[in-house]
Design a protein around this motif. Structure first.
Motif, PDB file in Angstrom:
ATOM      1  N   THR A   1     -28.260   7.272   6.866  1.00 25.70           N
ATOM      2  CA  THR A   1     -27.623   8.566   7.118  1.00 25.70           C
ATOM      3  C   THR A   1     -27.747   8.968   8.584  1.00 25.70           C
ATOM      4  N   GLU A   2     -28.921   8.722   9.148  1.00 27.38           N
ATOM      5  CA  GLU A   2     -29.138   9.047  10.557  1.00 27.38           C
ATOM      6  C   GLU A   2     -28.233   8.194  11.450  1.00 27.38           C
ATOM      7  N   LEU A   3     -28.131   6.906  11.126  1.00 25.10           N
ATOM      8  CA  LEU A   3     -27.253   6.019  11.896  1.00 25.10           C
ATOM      9  C   LEU A   3     -25.801   6.464  11.775  1.00 25.10           C
ATOM     10  N   PHE A   4     -25.392   6.851  10.564  1.00 21.85           N
ATOM     11  CA  PHE A   4     -24.022   7.311  10.350  1.00 21.85           C
ATOM     12  C   PHE A   4     -23.725   8.549  11.199  1.00 21.85           C
ATOM     13  N   LYS A   5     -24.664   9.474  11.232  1.00 26.46           N
ATOM     14  CA  LYS A   5     -24.462  10.690  12.037  1.00 26.46           C
ATOM     15  C   LYS A   5     -24.345  10.339  13.520  1.00 26.46           C
ATOM     16  N   ARG A   6     -25.141   9.375  13.952  1.00 28.41           N
ATOM     17  CA  ARG A   6     -25.068   8.953  15.347  1.00 28.41           C
ATOM     18  C   ARG A   6     -23.735   8.267  15.656  1.00 28.41           C
ATOM     19  N   ILE A   7     -23.202   7.522  14.681  1.00 32.31           N
ATOM     20  CA  ILE A   7     -21.898   6.863  14.864  1.00 32.31           C
ATOM     21  C   ILE A   7     -20.813   7.914  15.053  1.00 32.31           C
ATOM     22  N   GLN A   8     -20.922   9.018  14.341  1.00 29.58           N
ATOM     23  CA  GLN A   8     -19.931  10.088  14.452  1.00 29.58           C
ATOM     24  C   GLN A   8     -19.900  10.675  15.861  1.00 29.58           C
ATOM     25  N   THR A   9     -20.993  10.473  16.621  1.00 30.70           N
ATOM     26  CA  THR A   9     -21.036  10.924  18.016  1.00 30.70           C
ATOM     27  C   THR A   9     -20.793   9.756  18.980  1.00 30.70           C
ATOM     28  N   HIS A  10     -20.267   8.652  18.428  1.00 34.69           N
ATOM     29  CA  HIS A  10     -19.926   7.436  19.197  1.00 34.69           C
ATOM     30  C   HIS A  10     -21.136   6.772  19.844  1.00 34.69           C
ATOM     31  N   ASP A  11     -22.204   6.642  19.087  1.00 34.05           N
ATOM     32  CA  ASP A  11     -23.397   5.926  19.515  1.00 34.05           C
ATOM     33  C   ASP A  11     -23.212   4.449  19.145  1.00 34.05           C
TER      34      ASP A  11
ATOM     35  N   THR B   1     -13.833   5.269  14.621  1.00 32.46           N
ATOM     36  CA  THR B   1     -12.726   6.029  15.199  1.00 32.46           C
ATOM     37  C   THR B   1     -12.360   7.309  14.453  1.00 32.46           C
ATOM     38  N   LYS B   2     -12.699   7.403  13.193  1.00 37.15           N
ATOM     39  CA  LYS B   2     -12.298   8.575  12.412  1.00 37.15           C
ATOM     40  C   LYS B   2     -13.530   9.333  11.921  1.00 37.15           C
ATOM     41  N   GLN B   3     -13.418  10.634  11.887  1.00 37.40           N
ATOM     42  CA  GLN B   3     -14.493  11.447  11.332  1.00 37.40           C
ATOM     43  C   GLN B   3     -14.497  11.255   9.818  1.00 37.40           C
ATOM     44  N   ARG B   4     -15.614  10.872   9.292  1.00 34.21           N
ATOM     45  CA  ARG B   4     -15.765  10.620   7.858  1.00 34.21           C
ATOM     46  C   ARG B   4     -16.754  11.611   7.285  1.00 34.21           C
ATOM     47  N   ASN B   5     -16.607  11.904   6.015  1.00 40.55           N
ATOM     48  CA  ASN B   5     -17.528  12.810   5.348  1.00 40.55           C
ATOM     49  C   ASN B   5     -18.396  12.041   4.369  1.00 40.55           C
ATOM     50  N   PHE B   6     -19.693  12.100   4.618  1.00 48.69           N
ATOM     51  CA  PHE B   6     -20.649  11.542   3.678  1.00 48.69           C
ATOM     52  C   PHE B   6     -21.609  12.661   3.302  1.00 48.69           C
ATOM     53  N   ASP B   7     -21.754  12.900   2.001  1.00 48.34           N
ATOM     54  CA  ASP B   7     -22.613  13.960   1.501  1.00 48.34           C
ATOM     55  C   ASP B   7     -23.829  13.331   0.834  1.00 48.34           C
ATOM     56  N   GLU B   8     -24.990  13.504   1.459  1.00 43.50           N
ATOM     57  CA  GLU B   8     -26.227  12.921   0.939  1.00 43.50           C
ATOM     58  C   GLU B   8     -26.544  13.398  -0.471  1.00 43.50           C
ATOM     59  N   THR B   9     -26.104  14.585  -0.823  1.00 42.43           N
ATOM     60  CA  THR B   9     -26.430  15.136  -2.135  1.00 42.43           C
ATOM     61  C   THR B   9     -25.642  14.455  -3.254  1.00 42.43           C
ATOM     62  N   LYS B  10     -24.593  13.730  -2.904  1.00 43.07           N
ATOM     63  CA  LYS B  10     -23.753  13.089  -3.922  1.00 43.07           C
ATOM     64  C   LYS B  10     -24.122  11.637  -4.180  1.00 43.07           C
ATOM     65  N   GLY B  11     -25.051  11.093  -3.424  1.00 46.61           N
ATOM     66  CA  GLY B  11     -25.453   9.709  -3.669  1.00 46.61           C
ATOM     67  C   GLY B  11     -25.949   9.020  -2.418  1.00 46.61           C
ATOM     68  N   LYS B  12     -26.250   7.737  -2.602  1.00 47.90           N
ATOM     69  CA  LYS B  12     -26.778   6.939  -1.505  1.00 47.90           C
ATOM     70  C   LYS B  12     -25.666   6.531  -0.551  1.00 47.90           C
ATOM     71  N   PHE B  13     -26.040   6.360   0.705  1.00 52.00           N
ATOM     72  CA  PHE B  13     -25.077   5.942   1.728  1.00 52.00           C
ATOM     73  C   PHE B  13     -24.486   4.578   1.381  1.00 52.00           C
ATOM     74  N   SER B  14     -25.320   3.655   0.908  1.00 53.77           N
ATOM     75  CA  SER B  14     -24.832   2.304   0.603  1.00 53.77           C
ATOM     76  C   SER B  14     -23.750   2.350  -0.478  1.00 53.77           C
ATOM     77  N   SER B  15     -23.921   3.203  -1.477  1.00 50.56           N
ATOM     78  CA  SER B  15     -22.900   3.333  -2.531  1.00 50.56           C
ATOM     79  C   SER B  15     -21.608   3.895  -1.959  1.00 50.56           C
ATOM     80  N   TRP B  16     -21.738   4.892  -1.095  1.00 45.64           N
ATOM     81  CA  TRP B  16     -20.560   5.484  -0.458  1.00 45.64           C
ATOM     82  C   TRP B  16     -19.839   4.442   0.391  1.00 45.64           C
ATOM     83  N   LEU B  17     -20.604   3.650   1.162  1.00 45.78           N
ATOM     84  CA  LEU B  17     -20.012   2.637   2.025  1.00 45.78           C
ATOM     85  C   LEU B  17     -19.304   1.562   1.196  1.00 45.78           C
ATOM     86  N   LEU B  18     -19.891   1.180   0.072  1.00 53.04           N
ATOM     87  CA  LEU B  18     -19.237   0.201  -0.805  1.00 53.04           C
ATOM     88  C   LEU B  18     -17.941   0.775  -1.381  1.00 53.04           C
TER      89      LEU B  18
END
Length: 188
Positions: A6-16, A58-75
């Motif tokens: 989740t932390e990495l994903f948030k950093r990606i949203q800021t183009h890290d 390149t695109k702003q994506r929405n991931f909600d930690e309360t709805k599940g794991k990041f890996s499931s969302w990414l899959l």
């Protein structure tokens, strides 16, 4: 210290770029194998994985930690990208029987006989599995679901899914060896 997805994903949203690289290294193999099972095409699987990470960048994506794991969302994102790609390329995912029929139509008689024997041996071996193991193997290998997805779908722990897959494969190997030995004894 390993950073959370989740932390990495948030950093990606800021183009890290470093965050993107870390997340890519962490998930590239899993996503590739997942896509390959869906498409049965390594080039297409690589293309889909590349598209997923490009869109994350390149695109702003929405991931909600309360709805599940990041890996499931990414899959899920990857699965949707694969389905879109298959639709665009007008590829058809065939059911096992349809794919078998196409394979048989294009191969030599000898290959057809060998393939049919191996298929019958596999079906015989599959019948020796427990109902739980057979169900997991069918979802994993024939439906292309990830172990995480199977755990969520069946409502069982991921460790249980992994254990059943491992034990089922071990049992299948033993059973197939036994079937082949019996077949060789009948030939002699």
């Amino acid at each position: 210290m390993q950073l959370h997805d989740t932390e990495l994903f948030k950093r990606i949203q800021t183009h890290d770029e470093e965050a993107l690289e870390l997340l890519y290294d962490r998930y590239e193999k899993l996503l590739f194998s997942f896509c390959y099972r869906m498409t049965n095409n390594s080039f297409l699987a690589e293309e889909i994985v590349q598209d997923v990470f490009t869109k994350l960048w390149t695109k702003q994506r929405n991931f909600d930690e309360t709805k599940g794991k990041f890996s499931s969302w990414l899959l899920t994102v990857t699965r949707n990208a694969a389905l879109d790609k298959l639709r665009k390329k007008s590829l058809t995912t065939y059911e096992l029987d349809e794919r078998d029929a196409l394979h048989e139509a294009s191969s030599s008689v000898e290959t057809q006989v060998e393939w049919k024997e191996e298929n019958e041996q596999l079906q015989t071996a599959m019948k020796t599995l427990s109902e739980e193991q057979r169900g997991i193997i069918e979802l994993f290998y024939f439906k292309g679901m990830s172990q995480t997805s199977i755990a969520e779908t069946c409502g069982i722990p991921l460790g249980t899914v992994k254990g059943r897959v491992r034990l089922a494969l071990k049992h299948l190997r033993t059973e197939l060896s036994s079937i082949k030995e019996r077949g060789m004894q009948h030939e002699q």
